[in-house]
Design a protein around this motif. Structure first.
Motif, PDB file in Angstrom:
ATOM      1  N   MET A  82      17.922  53.907  50.410  1.00  0.00           N
ATOM      2  CA  MET A  82      16.690  54.383  50.092  1.00  0.00           C
ATOM      3  C   MET A  82      16.720  53.768  48.556  1.00  0.00           C
ATOM      4  N   LEU A  83      15.784  53.400  47.981  1.00  0.00           N
ATOM      5  CA  LEU A  83      15.168  52.502  46.762  1.00  0.00           C
ATOM      6  C   LEU A  83      14.483  53.496  46.178  1.00  0.00           C
ATOM      7  N   ASP A  84      14.508  54.039  44.732  1.00  0.00           N
ATOM      8  CA  ASP A  84      13.318  54.890  43.942  1.00  0.00           C
ATOM      9  C   ASP A  84      13.384  53.948  42.863  1.00  0.00           C
ATOM     10  N   LEU A  85      12.070  53.583  42.673  1.00  0.00           N
ATOM     11  CA  LEU A  85      11.611  52.621  41.563  1.00  0.00           C
ATOM     12  C   LEU A  85      10.992  53.608  40.648  1.00  0.00           C
ATOM     13  N   GLY A  86      11.503  53.509  39.537  1.00  0.00           N
ATOM     14  CA  GLY A  86      11.223  54.594  38.504  1.00  0.00           C
ATOM     15  C   GLY A  86      11.797  56.073  38.816  1.00  0.00           C
ATOM     16  N   CYS A  87      13.127  55.690  38.938  1.00  0.00           N
ATOM     17  CA  CYS A  87      13.924  57.100  39.401  1.00  0.00           C
ATOM     18  C   CYS A  87      14.011  58.284  38.545  1.00  0.00           C
ATOM     19  N   GLY A  88      13.899  58.108  37.313  1.00  0.00           N
ATOM     20  CA  GLY A  88      14.057  58.902  36.304  1.00  0.00           C
ATOM     21  C   GLY A  88      15.479  59.488  36.114  1.00  0.00           C
ATOM     22  N   ASP A  89      15.685  60.811  36.204  1.00  0.00           N
ATOM     23  CA  ASP A  89      17.152  61.376  36.177  1.00  0.00           C
ATOM     24  C   ASP A  89      17.923  61.208  37.415  1.00  0.00           C
ATOM     25  N   GLY A  90      17.259  60.653  38.417  1.00  0.00           N
ATOM     26  CA  GLY A  90      17.993  60.683  39.806  1.00  0.00           C
ATOM     27  C   GLY A  90      18.143  61.758  40.609  1.00  0.00           C
ATOM     28  N   ILE A  91      17.517  62.854  40.212  1.00  0.00           N
ATOM     29  CA  ILE A  91      17.771  64.322  41.021  1.00  0.00           C
ATOM     30  C   ILE A  91      17.251  64.064  42.241  1.00  0.00           C
ATOM     31  N   PHE A  92      16.418  63.364  42.576  1.00  0.00           N
ATOM     32  CA  PHE A  92      15.687  63.320  44.167  1.00  0.00           C
ATOM     33  C   PHE A  92      16.859  62.439  44.878  1.00  0.00           C
ATOM     34  N   LEU A  93      17.243  61.284  44.239  1.00  0.00           N
ATOM     35  CA  LEU A  93      18.360  60.473  44.894  1.00  0.00           C
ATOM     36  C   LEU A  93      19.547  61.197  45.056  1.00  0.00           C
ATOM     37  N   ARG A  94      19.900  62.004  44.174  1.00  0.00           N
ATOM     38  CA  ARG A  94      21.469  62.703  44.203  1.00  0.00           C
ATOM     39  C   ARG A  94      21.227  63.900  45.571  1.00  0.00           C
ATOM     40  N   GLN A  95      20.076  64.485  45.662  1.00  0.00           N
ATOM     41  CA  GLN A  95      19.666  65.330  46.630  1.00  0.00           C
ATOM     42  C   GLN A  95      19.901  64.661  48.017  1.00  0.00           C
ATOM     43  N   LEU A  96      19.203  63.461  48.240  1.00  0.00           N
ATOM     44  CA  LEU A  96      19.106  62.659  49.334  1.00  0.00           C
ATOM     45  C   LEU A  96      20.709  62.413  49.604  1.00  0.00           C
ATOM     46  N   LYS A  97      21.396  61.721  48.834  1.00  0.00           N
ATOM     47  CA  LYS A  97      22.728  61.278  49.003  1.00  0.00           C
ATOM     48  C   LYS A  97      23.718  62.469  49.267  1.00  0.00           C
ATOM     49  N   GLU A  98      23.436  63.524  48.695  1.00  0.00           N
ATOM     50  CA  GLU A  98      24.372  64.998  48.821  1.00  0.00           C
ATOM     51  C   GLU A  98      24.010  65.447  50.288  1.00  0.00           C
ATOM     52  N   GLU A  99      22.626  65.643  50.638  1.00  0.00           N
ATOM     53  CA  GLU A  99      22.165  66.486  51.799  1.00  0.00           C
ATOM     54  C   GLU A  99      22.044  65.644  53.166  1.00  0.00           C
ATOM     55  N   LYS A 100      21.720  64.452  52.834  1.00  0.00           N
ATOM     56  CA  LYS A 100      21.416  63.644  54.066  1.00  0.00           C
ATOM     57  C   LYS A 100      22.290  62.386  54.029  1.00  0.00           C
ATOM     58  N   ASN A 101      23.377  62.239  53.288  1.00  0.00           N
ATOM     59  CA  ASN A 101      24.367  61.187  53.161  1.00  0.00           C
ATOM     60  C   ASN A 101      23.852  59.858  53.363  1.00  0.00           C
ATOM     61  N   THR A 102      22.702  59.693  52.369  1.00  0.00           N
ATOM     62  CA  THR A 102      21.860  58.579  52.487  1.00  0.00           C
ATOM     63  C   THR A 102      22.529  57.547  51.293  1.00  0.00           C
ATOM     64  N   SER A 103      22.445  56.168  51.514  1.00  0.00           N
ATOM     65  CA  SER A 103      22.763  55.201  50.528  1.00  0.00           C
ATOM     66  C   SER A 103      21.892  55.145  49.571  1.00  0.00           C
ATOM     67  N   VAL A 104      21.801  55.301  48.084  1.00  0.00           N
ATOM     68  CA  VAL A 104      20.902  55.237  47.298  1.00  0.00           C
ATOM     69  C   VAL A 104      21.038  54.458  46.209  1.00  0.00           C
ATOM     70  N   LEU A 105      19.735  53.869  45.631  1.00  0.00           N
ATOM     71  CA  LEU A 105      19.954  52.999  44.391  1.00  0.00           C
ATOM     72  C   LEU A 105      18.432  53.584  43.480  1.00  0.00           C
ATOM     73  N   GLY A 106      18.659  53.744  42.243  1.00  0.00           N
ATOM     74  CA  GLY A 106      17.424  53.698  41.596  1.00  0.00           C
ATOM     75  C   GLY A 106      17.366  52.510  40.519  1.00  0.00           C
ATOM     76  N   VAL A 107      16.079  52.413  40.297  1.00  0.00           N
ATOM     77  CA  VAL A 107      15.667  51.304  38.983  1.00  0.00           C
ATOM     78  C   VAL A 107      14.968  52.112  38.078  1.00  0.00           C
ATOM     79  N   GLU A 108      15.403  52.165  36.889  1.00  0.00           N
ATOM     80  CA  GLU A 108      14.831  52.786  35.753  1.00  0.00           C
ATOM     81  C   GLU A 108      14.910  51.925  34.534  1.00  0.00           C
ATOM     82  N   ILE A 109      13.704  52.308  33.513  1.00  0.00           N
ATOM     83  CA  ILE A 109      13.584  51.298  32.366  1.00  0.00           C
ATOM     84  C   ILE A 109      14.251  52.172  31.197  1.00  0.00           C
TER      85      ILE A 109
END
Length: 87
Positions: free
Chosen positions: A1-28
């Motif tokens: 899962m790629l999150d473009l403009g991921c902010g603080d990464g909370i959404f990706l952290r939830q996916l990583k922890e709850e769904k065991n998903t590989s994640v990457l964020g892009v943020e400025i």
């Protein structure tokens, strides 16, 4: 899962922890990047206006772009990049 403009990464952290998903964020924003790292989320600092040329074709099963598209100068180019890097 790629999150473009991921902010603080909370959404990706939830996916990583709850769904065991590989994640990457892009943020400025530097402060948001620090929070992502604190949340255990891998993140790349990047400006979406510069495109996603650093990501290979079909490298992600899914990409998310929420609360960010309206901030870009060329949303059409960014959307084409998302289609290119997604499976």
């Amino acid at each position: 899962m790629l999150d473009l403009g991921c902010g603080d990464g909370i959404f990706l952290r939830q996916l990583k922890e709850e769904k065991n998903t590989s994640v990457l964020g892009v943020e400025i924003d530097q402060d948001s990047i620090v929070r992502c790292i604190g949340n255990g989320v891998p993140v790349i600092q990047g400006d979406l206006n510069d495109g996603l040329d650093f990501l290979p074709d079909q490298s992600f099963d899914m990409a998310v772009l929420s609360h960010t598209l309206q901030e870009t100068r060329r949303p059409d180019k960014l959307l084409k990049d998302i289609v290119r890097i997604g499976k």
